[in-house]
Scaffold this motif. Structure first.
Motif, PDB file in Angstrom:
ATOM      1  N   PRO A   1       6.446 -87.043  68.357  1.00 48.66           N
ATOM      2  CA  PRO A   1       6.943 -87.450  67.005  1.00 48.66           C
ATOM      3  C   PRO A   1       8.150 -87.558  66.989  1.00 48.66           C
ATOM      4  CG  PRO A   1       5.188 -85.659  66.728  1.00 48.66           C
ATOM      5  CD  PRO A   1       5.674 -86.041  67.772  1.00 48.66           C
ATOM      6  N   VAL A   2       9.119 -89.115  66.444  1.00 50.01           N
ATOM      7  CA  VAL A   2      10.537 -89.028  66.939  1.00 50.01           C
ATOM      8  C   VAL A   2      11.380 -87.789  66.139  1.00 50.01           C
ATOM      9  CG1 VAL A   2      12.682 -90.364  66.713  1.00 50.01           C
ATOM     10  CG2 VAL A   2       9.912 -91.571  67.202  1.00 50.01           C
ATOM     11  N   ASP A   3      11.013 -87.711  64.770  1.00 58.96           N
ATOM     12  CA  ASP A   3      11.412 -86.845  63.707  1.00 58.96           C
ATOM     13  C   ASP A   3      10.595 -85.434  64.210  1.00 58.96           C
ATOM     14  OD1 ASP A   3      10.962 -85.068  61.598  1.00 58.96           O
ATOM     15  OD2 ASP A   3      12.656 -86.260  61.693  1.00 58.96           O
ATOM     16  N   ALA A   4      11.935 -84.143  64.645  1.00 59.76           N
ATOM     17  CA  ALA A   4      11.745 -83.011  65.070  1.00 59.76           C
ATOM     18  C   ALA A   4      11.129 -82.510  64.102  1.00 59.76           C
ATOM     19  CB  ALA A   4      12.617 -82.320  65.295  1.00 59.76           C
ATOM     20  N   LEU A   5      11.362 -82.611  62.235  1.00 59.31           N
ATOM     21  CA  LEU A   5      10.570 -81.490  61.923  1.00 59.31           C
ATOM     22  C   LEU A   5       8.834 -82.410  61.630  1.00 59.31           C
ATOM     23  CD1 LEU A   5      12.751 -81.453  58.512  1.00 59.31           C
ATOM     24  CD2 LEU A   5      12.078 -79.795  60.046  1.00 59.31           C
ATOM     25  N   ALA A   6       8.621 -83.923  61.727  1.00 59.55           N
ATOM     26  CA  ALA A   6       7.584 -84.341  61.967  1.00 59.55           C
ATOM     27  C   ALA A   6       6.767 -83.323  62.674  1.00 59.55           C
ATOM     28  CB  ALA A   6       7.471 -85.578  61.662  1.00 59.55           C
ATOM     29  N   PHE A   7       7.528 -83.587  64.131  1.00 59.35           N
ATOM     30  CA  PHE A   7       7.198 -82.643  65.609  1.00 59.35           C
ATOM     31  C   PHE A   7       6.033 -81.749  64.855  1.00 59.35           C
ATOM     32  CE2 PHE A   7       7.428 -82.288  70.436  1.00 59.35           C
ATOM     33  CZ  PHE A   7       6.257 -81.794  70.144  1.00 59.35           C
ATOM     34  N   GLU A   8       7.024 -80.642  64.544  1.00 60.42           N
ATOM     35  CA  GLU A   8       6.842 -79.119  64.216  1.00 60.42           C
ATOM     36  C   GLU A   8       5.623 -79.446  63.058  1.00 60.42           C
ATOM     37  OE1 GLU A   8       7.663 -74.741  63.997  1.00 60.42           O
ATOM     38  OE2 GLU A   8       8.732 -76.541  64.984  1.00 60.42           O
ATOM     39  N   ARG A   9       5.555 -80.217  62.091  1.00 58.72           N
ATOM     40  CA  ARG A   9       4.611 -80.063  61.122  1.00 58.72           C
ATOM     41  C   ARG A   9       3.493 -80.413  61.787  1.00 58.72           C
ATOM     42  NH1 ARG A   9       8.914 -82.414  57.396  1.00 58.72           N
ATOM     43  NH2 ARG A   9       7.686 -84.749  58.612  1.00 58.72           N
ATOM     44  N   LEU A  10       3.302 -81.204  62.321  1.00 57.46           N
ATOM     45  CA  LEU A  10       1.771 -81.095  62.936  1.00 57.46           C
ATOM     46  C   LEU A  10       0.950 -80.804  63.556  1.00 57.46           C
ATOM     47  CD1 LEU A  10       0.106 -83.733  64.424  1.00 57.46           C
ATOM     48  CD2 LEU A  10       1.422 -84.127  66.401  1.00 57.46           C
ATOM     49  N   LEU A  11       2.220 -80.099  64.511  1.00 55.83           N
ATOM     50  CA  LEU A  11       2.070 -78.716  65.109  1.00 55.83           C
ATOM     51  C   LEU A  11       0.858 -77.594  64.325  1.00 55.83           C
ATOM     52  CD1 LEU A  11       4.118 -78.233  67.774  1.00 55.83           C
ATOM     53  CD2 LEU A  11       2.007 -78.931  68.518  1.00 55.83           C
ATOM     54  N   ILE A  12       2.449 -77.525  62.875  1.00 61.21           N
ATOM     55  CA  ILE A  12       1.376 -76.306  62.430  1.00 61.21           C
ATOM     56  C   ILE A  12       0.330 -76.607  61.401  1.00 61.21           C
ATOM     57  CG2 ILE A  12       2.111 -75.142  59.323  1.00 61.21           C
ATOM     58  CD1 ILE A  12       5.281 -75.444  60.380  1.00 61.21           C
ATOM     59  N   GLN A  13       0.102 -77.770  61.005  1.00 60.91           N
ATOM     60  CA  GLN A  13      -1.682 -78.697  60.299  1.00 60.91           C
ATOM     61  C   GLN A  13      -2.256 -78.388  61.665  1.00 60.91           C
ATOM     62  OE1 GLN A  13      -1.250 -82.522  59.460  1.00 60.91           O
ATOM     63  NE2 GLN A  13      -3.025 -82.421  58.640  1.00 60.91           N
TER      64      GLN A  13
ATOM     65  N   SER B   1       1.328 -92.022  76.024  1.00 59.42           N
ATOM     66  CA  SER B   1       0.865 -91.809  75.403  1.00 59.42           C
ATOM     67  C   SER B   1       1.088 -90.998  73.624  1.00 59.42           C
ATOM     68  CB  SER B   1      -1.155 -91.006  75.401  1.00 59.42           C
ATOM     69  OG  SER B   1      -0.907 -92.072  76.403  1.00 59.42           O
ATOM     70  N   PRO B   2       0.790 -91.371  72.507  1.00 59.40           N
ATOM     71  CA  PRO B   2       1.950 -90.639  71.778  1.00 59.40           C
ATOM     72  C   PRO B   2       0.958 -89.386  71.483  1.00 59.40           C
ATOM     73  CG  PRO B   2       0.396 -93.115  70.388  1.00 59.40           C
ATOM     74  CD  PRO B   2       0.670 -92.582  71.970  1.00 59.40           C
ATOM     75  N   LEU B   3       1.153 -87.964  70.741  1.00 59.42           N
ATOM     76  CA  LEU B   3       1.146 -86.883  70.618  1.00 59.42           C
ATOM     77  C   LEU B   3      -0.391 -87.158  69.410  1.00 59.42           C
ATOM     78  CD1 LEU B   3       1.146 -84.160  71.786  1.00 59.42           C
ATOM     79  CD2 LEU B   3       2.124 -83.418  69.527  1.00 59.42           C
ATOM     80  N   GLU B   4      -0.180 -87.307  68.398  1.00 59.60           N
ATOM     81  CA  GLU B   4      -1.138 -86.798  67.446  1.00 59.60           C
ATOM     82  C   GLU B   4      -3.041 -87.539  68.034  1.00 59.60           C
ATOM     83  OE1 GLU B   4      -2.446 -87.662  62.736  1.00 59.60           O
ATOM     84  OE2 GLU B   4      -0.242 -88.567  63.913  1.00 59.60           O
ATOM     85  N   PRO B   5      -2.501 -88.769  68.358  1.00 65.35           N
ATOM     86  CA  PRO B   5      -3.851 -88.862  69.107  1.00 65.35           C
ATOM     87  C   PRO B   5      -5.437 -88.279  70.137  1.00 65.35           C
ATOM     88  CG  PRO B   5      -2.780 -91.002  69.360  1.00 65.35           C
ATOM     89  CD  PRO B   5      -1.649 -90.064  68.903  1.00 65.35           C
ATOM     90  N   LEU B   6      -3.570 -87.269  70.796  1.00 64.97           N
ATOM     91  CA  LEU B   6      -3.880 -86.848  72.551  1.00 64.97           C
ATOM     92  C   LEU B   6      -4.987 -85.293  71.093  1.00 64.97           C
ATOM     93  CD1 LEU B   6      -1.391 -86.858  74.590  1.00 64.97           C
ATOM     94  CD2 LEU B   6      -3.414 -88.042  74.454  1.00 64.97           C
ATOM     95  N   LEU B   7      -4.295 -84.605  70.414  1.00 68.38           N
ATOM     96  CA  LEU B   7      -4.879 -83.600  69.666  1.00 68.38           C
ATOM     97  C   LEU B   7      -5.959 -84.083  69.217  1.00 68.38           C
ATOM     98  CD1 LEU B   7      -1.252 -82.428  67.867  1.00 68.38           C
ATOM     99  CD2 LEU B   7      -2.445 -81.870  70.320  1.00 68.38           C
ATOM    100  N   GLY B   8      -6.175 -85.379  68.808  1.00 71.86           N
ATOM    101  CA  GLY B   8      -7.264 -85.714  68.229  1.00 71.86           C
ATOM    102  C   GLY B   8      -8.886 -85.754  69.580  1.00 71.86           C
ATOM    103  N   GLN B   9      -8.385 -86.010  70.535  1.00 66.93           N
ATOM    104  CA  GLN B   9      -9.364 -85.339  70.971  1.00 66.93           C
ATOM    105  C   GLN B   9      -9.929 -84.070  71.369  1.00 66.93           C
ATOM    106  OE1 GLN B   9      -8.633 -87.321  74.660  1.00 66.93           O
ATOM    107  NE2 GLN B   9      -7.084 -88.764  74.488  1.00 66.93           N
ATOM    108  N   LEU B  10      -9.579 -83.091  71.195  1.00 62.21           N
ATOM    109  CA  LEU B  10      -9.741 -81.759  71.645  1.00 62.21           C
ATOM    110  C   LEU B  10     -10.489 -81.523  69.803  1.00 62.21           C
ATOM    111  CD1 LEU B  10      -6.393 -80.309  73.057  1.00 62.21           C
ATOM    112  CD2 LEU B  10      -8.298 -81.625  74.096  1.00 62.21           C
TER     113      LEU B  10
END
Length: 313
Positions: A24-36, A70-79
């Motif tokens: 994610p371009v925004d660092a805080l959004a990146f952090e929130r994605l992982l926390i979620q 590839s963006p990160l969020e769809p990759l996490l969605g495969q797991l």
């Protein structure tokens, strides 16, 4: 994204990720994605306390291969995040996670493996071995559950692992007492090790092999099963202790007791068969003792000296 601008979890993820992706371009959004991702995963197992950082590390190391664009969020969605969380906790030896894994996954194995040509004894062996291989670390590394990637259901992965163990066990049929004796005999010193021992082995080769084979018949089924796991399947003392849920010193005592029974029975049968005088037999026993010591006890000694073993004798 500059590393010094990345929050803690995102920084950990970037350090441990083994494939390239577009964060994610925004660092805080990146952090929130992982926390979620962490909160979603642990919600499935509320009794399992696994901190966010080791989970994020575990997750990053198992990110699926993809295009660097590839963006990160769809990759996490495969797991399967929840099952990766449980696997990570099991790898770290968290008791509540292991308890859940045994109840929700290992407990289902007998039903998944049972078939018309699968005897219950074989299924029990496979399930016990699967538990050890999947959950118990060795001095060589992490337990096998560390190999679960999160791509696909954890139960399917457990079943495949168990089926592979079953195939291996079926490929090498349970040895008869004669085959057990051959296993011991094959571990004895090669010609040239000792002149007297070579002479005795050549002169009484058939008698000795027969005596050992007959001596194995005095062992109980449990003792022969233990010998088979140790000599044929080559489970370590550590793995056997985990398999039977006892201390390594207990396993060592079981093995040595069984070995002593074989030794004493072999002595008795050889003395009767060869008709040796007490003096001759005493000399013969010195060589026989060295053979059995170098056969069985040498293997026991190797496990006693293995890392993580506090001298189990």
């Amino acid at each position: 994204m500059r590393m010094e601008q990345v929050p803690g979890l995102a920084s950990t993820f970037l350090v441990h990720a083994k494939v390239r992706f577009v964060p994610p371009v925004d660092a805080l959004a990146f952090e929130r994605l992982l926390i979620q991702a962490w909160e979603t995963a642990r919600a499935q197992w509320p009794s399992v306390e696994l901190p966010a950082e080791p989970f994020v590390t575990h997750l990053a190391q198992r990110l699926p291969e993809a295009s660097p664009q590839s963006p990160l969020e769809p990759l996490l969605g495969q797991l399967s995040l929840a099952e990766l969380y449980l696997a990570c906790a099991c790898e770290r030896g968290i008791p509540s996670a292991i308890d859940i894994f045994e109840r929700h996954y290992l407990a289902k194995l007998p039903g998944l493996l049972r078939g018309p040509k699968q005897p219950d004894a074989m299924i029990d062996d496979v399930c016990q071995l699967a538990r050890v291989k999947i959950l118990v670390p060795t001095h060589e590394g992490a337990p096998k559950i560390a190999e679960y990637t999160g791509r696909g259901a954890l139960l399917s992965w457990v079943r495949v692992t168990a089926v592979r163990i079953a195939i291996k066990l079926q490929a090498v049929e349970k040895p008869t007492s004669s085959q057990d004796a051959d296993t011991v005999f094959a571990a004895l010193p090669a010609p040239g090790f000792d002149a007297e021992l070579d002479l005795i082995k050549r002169r009484h080769h058939t008698d000795f092999r027969q005596a050992v084979s007959e001596a194995f018949t005095v062992l109980s089924n449990d003792e022969r099963h233990l010998f088979r796991l140790y000599f044929v399947d080559q489970l370590s003392m550590y793995e056997l202790a985990a398999l039977f849920r006892v201390n390594q010193s207990t396993v060592s005592r079981w093995l040595k007791t069984a070995r002593q029974r074989v030794y004493e029975e072999t002595q008795r049968r050889l003395q009767a068969r060869l008709g040796l005088s007490s003096r001759d037999f005493k000399s013969f026993l010195a060589v026989l003792d060295s053979q059995l010591e170098l056969g069985i006890s040498q293997l026991l000694r190797q496990e006693d000296e293995a890392p993580g073993s506090s001298k189990q004798s």
